[in-house]
Enzyme design. Structure first.
Site, mmCIF file in Angstrom:
data_model
loop_
_atom_site.group_PDB
_atom_site.id
_atom_site.type_symbol
_atom_site.label_atom_id
_atom_site.label_comp_id
_atom_site.label_asym_id
_atom_site.label_seq_id
_atom_site.Cartn_x
_atom_site.Cartn_y
_atom_site.Cartn_z
ATOM 1 N N PRO A 1 -51.041 34.823 3.129
ATOM 2 C CA PRO A 1 -49.994 35.479 3.911
ATOM 3 C C PRO A 1 -50.501 35.975 5.264
ATOM 4 O O PRO A 1 -49.713 36.187 6.183
ATOM 5 C CB PRO A 1 -49.555 36.649 3.026
ATOM 6 C CG PRO A 1 -50.721 36.922 2.128
ATOM 7 C CD PRO A 1 -51.338 35.580 1.878
ATOM 8 N N TYR B 1 -62.915 27.767 -7.645
ATOM 9 C CA TYR B 1 -63.340 28.954 -6.891
ATOM 10 C C TYR B 1 -64.754 29.368 -7.307
ATOM 11 O O TYR B 1 -64.997 29.675 -8.477
ATOM 12 C CB TYR B 1 -62.376 30.129 -7.097
ATOM 13 C CG TYR B 1 -60.976 29.903 -6.566
ATOM 14 C CD1 TYR B 1 -60.677 28.854 -5.687
ATOM 15 C CD2 TYR B 1 -59.932 30.755 -6.929
ATOM 16 C CE1 TYR B 1 -59.397 28.657 -5.205
ATOM 17 C CE2 TYR B 1 -58.643 30.562 -6.453
ATOM 18 C CZ TYR B 1 -58.378 29.511 -5.594
ATOM 19 O OH TYR B 1 -57.097 29.325 -5.124
ATOM 20 N N GLY C 1 -55.723 38.653 -0.931
ATOM 21 C CA GLY C 1 -57.088 38.192 -1.228
ATOM 22 C C GLY C 1 -58.164 39.101 -0.670
ATOM 23 O O GLY C 1 -59.187 38.622 -0.210
#
Length: 335
Positions: A216, A61, A292
């Site tokens: 999600p 990341y 997120g």
């Protein structure tokens, strides 16, 4: 001091003794890219106040910056290490021939480097970020056990592995008297259901697999903010490197489903994002759902998903199912 919120639900991570908050927070795409240490501290503080105890990261990341930002923020906030569950994931560690994959060399060196960036002595969870088709699974299982034996991580798991690959890892671990993967991190949302609801069903029972699910909201598609003609300029799918993802995700069939879900959310006095997150949390095989958000207001909105959970009655779930019409076959077959 890390907080405890009575509204938060805590679940065991699969068959382990470890408890994780049903909602968690991940640094993918945000930390180090859109989020600096100052904003990270605000976001983490909001998570903490809501009772979140699990924070997800990975070596890849933002080229390691996501770990640096998260580690620095947690350090400046002065949290007690034992109050939080922190993860990282190994696979893409750099451009050198041994900086990638799940070899013993990369797992051990990658773990040490991740801990250095996070300024921590250990992570609670460490994941194999993808399967490595060329490294023998025994080498990976042994290396992950070495990492645990050193105290650099407490549990190891997989991300985006097939049920068959996870089973193989467990078979090797059992044969050698070693620890198998305790958790998997797959994508799961209303539009992406096969693994969680079908493929993994036999291994929840057999190995007690925990799951830390990502996306999600299907990269924001399930917030309802996207339409065929409109991609908000500050959104994820507007970022240059997600152009392909935008074309793949923003198809008519998907956008039609999203539109049909909106009235259900309104009726439940929820945003579509809250409904979509609550729908994931409702699945008992989901240990934790990773949020997120890169903006504080987004995060605060998404955290209210737990208020929607009790409203997801059998009738409402049936209504959602009739719109989605994508329930995978219940019995997984290993192909």
């Amino acid at each position: 001091m890390a907080g405890h919120n009575d509204k938060m639900i805590y679940r065991h991570l699969g068959r382990t003794g470890l408890k994780v908050s049903a909602l968690s927070y991940g640094a993918w795409v945000t930390f180090g890219n859109q989020v600096d240490t100052k904003l990270a501290k605000e976001l983490l503080t909001a998570c903490n106040e809501a009772g979140i105890n699990f924070y997800d990261n990975a070596e890849v990341y933002a080229g390691g910056d996501a770990e640096r930002v998260m580690g620095q923020a947690i350090k400046e906030l002065g949290w007690k290490r034992s109050d939080v569950v922190v993860s990282t994931k190994l696979f893409w560690g750099g451009s050198g021939p041994n900086d990638k994959g799940l070899s013993r060399k990369h797992i051990i060196e990658g773990t040490k480097q991740a801990l250095e960036r996070l300024q921590m002595d250990y992570v609670d969870l460490i994941f194999c970020h993808r399967p490595d088709p060329v490294c023998p699974i025994e080498e990976t299982v042994r290396a992950m056990n070495f990492v645990i034996d050193q105290g650099w991580a407490y549990y190891w798991g997989t991300s985006e592995w097939t049920a068959q690959q996870i089973t193989e890892a467990w078979e090797v671990a059992n044969k050698l008297g070693l620890i198998g993967p305790a958790m998997e991190q797959p994508e799961y949302n209303m539009l992406h259901r096969q693994k969680i609801e079908s493929d993994y069903v036999p291994i929840y029972q057999k190995y007690g697999l925990g799951t830390t699910i990502w996306s999600p909201l299907s990269s924001g598609v399930l917030t309802g903010k996207y339409s065929k003609d409109h991609i908000p300029p500050d959104s994820r799918l507007a970022m240059e490197k997600y152009k392909g993802s935008a074309q793949r995700k923003l198809v008519d069939e998907t956008l039609t489903k999203v539109d049909k879900l909106k009235p259900i959310a309104q009726r439940l006095d929820a945003s579509l994002a809250q409904l979509s997150i609550a729908w994931c949390v409702k699945n008992k095989n989901v240990s934790t759902t990773i949020l997120g958000a890169s903006k504080l207001h987004q995060l605060e909105e998404n955290l209210k998903a737990l208020d929607v959970l009790p409203k997801l009655t059998d009738e409402v779930m049936k209504e959602i199912e009739s719109i989605l019409n994508n329930k995978p076959d219940p019995v997984a077959t290993y192909r």
